[in-house]
Design an enzyme around this catalytic site. Structure first.
Site, PDB file in Angstrom:
ATOM      1  N   CYS A  62      44.941  -9.225 -25.316  1.00 56.03           N
ATOM      2  CA  CYS A  62      43.951 -10.362 -25.358  1.00 56.03           C
ATOM      3  C   CYS A  62      43.952 -11.017 -24.286  1.00 56.03           C
ATOM      4  O   CYS A  62      43.518 -10.614 -23.259  1.00 56.03           O
ATOM      5  CB  CYS A  62      44.195 -11.147 -26.800  1.00 56.03           C
ATOM      6  SG  CYS A  62      42.888 -12.382 -27.106  1.00 56.03           S
ATOM      7  N   HIS A  95      44.404  -7.496 -30.613  1.00 50.53           N
ATOM      8  CA  HIS A  95      45.768  -7.569 -30.935  1.00 50.53           C
ATOM      9  C   HIS A  95      46.301  -6.725 -31.581  1.00 50.53           C
ATOM     10  O   HIS A  95      46.329  -6.660 -32.812  1.00 50.53           O
ATOM     11  CB  HIS A  95      45.995  -9.091 -31.708  1.00 50.53           C
ATOM     12  CG  HIS A  95      45.734 -10.267 -30.816  1.00 50.53           C
ATOM     13  ND1 HIS A  95      46.544 -10.949 -30.390  1.00 50.53           N
ATOM     14  CD2 HIS A  95      44.574 -10.934 -30.492  1.00 50.53           C
ATOM     15  CE1 HIS A  95      46.260 -11.917 -29.619  1.00 50.53           C
ATOM     16  NE2 HIS A  95      45.050 -12.009 -29.680  1.00 50.53           N
ATOM     17  N   GLU A 109      49.425  -6.193 -32.601  1.00 48.31           N
ATOM     18  CA  GLU A 109      50.544  -7.008 -33.303  1.00 48.31           C
ATOM     19  C   GLU A 109      50.060  -7.636 -34.632  1.00 48.31           C
ATOM     20  O   GLU A 109      50.921  -7.928 -35.443  1.00 48.31           O
ATOM     21  CB  GLU A 109      51.518  -7.760 -32.474  1.00 48.31           C
ATOM     22  CG  GLU A 109      51.135  -9.267 -32.044  1.00 48.31           C
ATOM     23  CD  GLU A 109      49.775  -9.191 -31.411  1.00 48.31           C
ATOM     24  OE1 GLU A 109      49.407  -8.146 -30.530  1.00 48.31           O
ATOM     25  OE2 GLU A 109      49.055 -10.439 -31.237  1.00 48.31           O
TER      26      GLU A 109
END
Ligand code: NAG
Ligand code: NAG
Ligand code: NAG
Length: 315
Positions: free
Chosen positions: A126, A237, A239
């Site tokens: 990001c 993202h 994660e």
């Protein structure tokens, strides 16, 4: 001395890093800190979201915080000691923030160490992805690209199959990534494919691997890799699917999205295993680990788990 085409191509090859074969099964990845939001200053002046450490650890690496406002010697030591560095998402300036200054020092060291034949991956997520474009171009080339809390499938570009990032995509992960809402976007800015193609420094350095449309139908680059360096970036993202449980968001926690997140984590750690850097002594390694710090769990229904640091107390 005049060169013909073949000589010129051989000359170019000399500029591509050449690596020996390494299989480091104890890789350690750094995550760069950044300035805290105003509302969080009571906890510390800089922070790293715990998600990034968990993400690295779930794929079989250990994790270390990398601090801002340090001198070149500190960043040089970090690059010589770690097996890769991740620039996380967040909300600070891409050029003059403390995070950007630290990233500039790390980027320069990472280029040099790769040129010297030592594999050293960089990953940007990001804002970290956006930061990579600013580091390579030397300026901020972002434009509006609004996709806040939007999960999307990737639009792969022709040739993505010959990339390192997606070259070994298993059939199921390819299916999820290309058809399901499995990549989590949280951004208001982005870089367009046109900007990357028209900016020589970016065009010669990165291959665009996927794009997406923002909420207004504007196309932005959603993943890339450097042509000759182990540098990777995703505007989304990977994660968040496994570690961000804020119920105000519309994060896809389904099994397909989780597998996609794990794919990217496994890829990053596989890259780190190609680096044979290590700390000078085991005691230095232990002192650097994130386990030396206590995260703060902010009990406001956002499920935020964050490591905070103060400049005056960082090593
Ligand atoms: C940082 O300093 C602030 C203000 O003194 C304090 O409240 C906070 O607990 C400190 N955080 C850490 C991680 O030391
Ligand atoms: C970009 O977004 C900002 C903030 O939402 C807005 O004020 C501005 O008009 C937008 N610019 C363009 C070119 O769309
Ligand atoms: C995927 O997300 C888009 C954009 O938010 C939405 O329009 C679409 O309905 C979603 N698709 C599925 C299958 O959830």
């Amino acid at each position: 001395m005049a060169m013909n085409v073949t000589q010129f191509c051989s000359f170019l090859l000399l500029l591509v890093p050449v690596y020996g074969i390494v299989n480091n099964v104890r890789p350690i990845i750094g995550v760069l800190a950044q300035e805290s939001d105003y509302n969080d200053l009571e906890y510390g002046d800089t922070y790293i979201s715990a998600d990034y450490f968990q993400y690295i650890e779930m794929a079989g690496a250990r994790a270390v915080p990398v601090f801002v406002r340090k001198d070149d010697e500190y960043y040089s030591k970090m690059v010589q000691s770690l097996n890769g560095i991740l620039f996380p998402g967040g909300d600070v300036g891409l050029i003059s923030s403390y995070m950007a200054k630290a990233a500039q020092a790390i980027y320069k060291q990472a280029i040099e160490t790769n040129d010297a034949g030592h594999y050293f991956p960089l990953w940007g997520t990001c804002q970290g992805f956006q930061l990579l474009t600013a580091l390579t171009a030397g300026k901020n080339l972002l434009t509006n690209a609004s996709a806040e809390d939007v999960a999307l499938p990737l639009d792969f570009v022709n040739g993505f199959r010959s990339s390192r990032l997606y070259g070994s995509l298993p059939a199921d992960i390819y299916e999820y990534l290309s058809t399901m809402n499995v990549t989590e976007n949280f951004h208001h800015y982005g870089i367009t494919p046109e900007t990357m193609e028209l900016t020589d420094s970016l065009y010669s350095f990165y291959n665009i691997l996927s794009t997406n449309l923002d909420v207004h139908g504007k196309r932005f680059v959603s993943s890339f890799e450097a042509k000759h360096y182990p540098f990777y970036g995703t505007q989304f993202h990977p994660e968040k699917v496994s570690f961000q449980w804020n119920t105000n968001y519309h994060i896809n926690h389904g099994p397909e999205a989780i597998k996609v997140g794990q794919y990217f984590a496994n890829f990053l750690v596989a890259e780190a295993r190609k680096s044979d850097n290590h700390f000078a002594a085991e005691s230095d390694e232990i002192s650097a680990m994130i386990e030396n710090y206590q995260p703060v769990f902010i009990r406001d229904n956002t499920y935020r788990l964050t490591y905070f640091f103060n400049y005056t107390s960082t090593p």
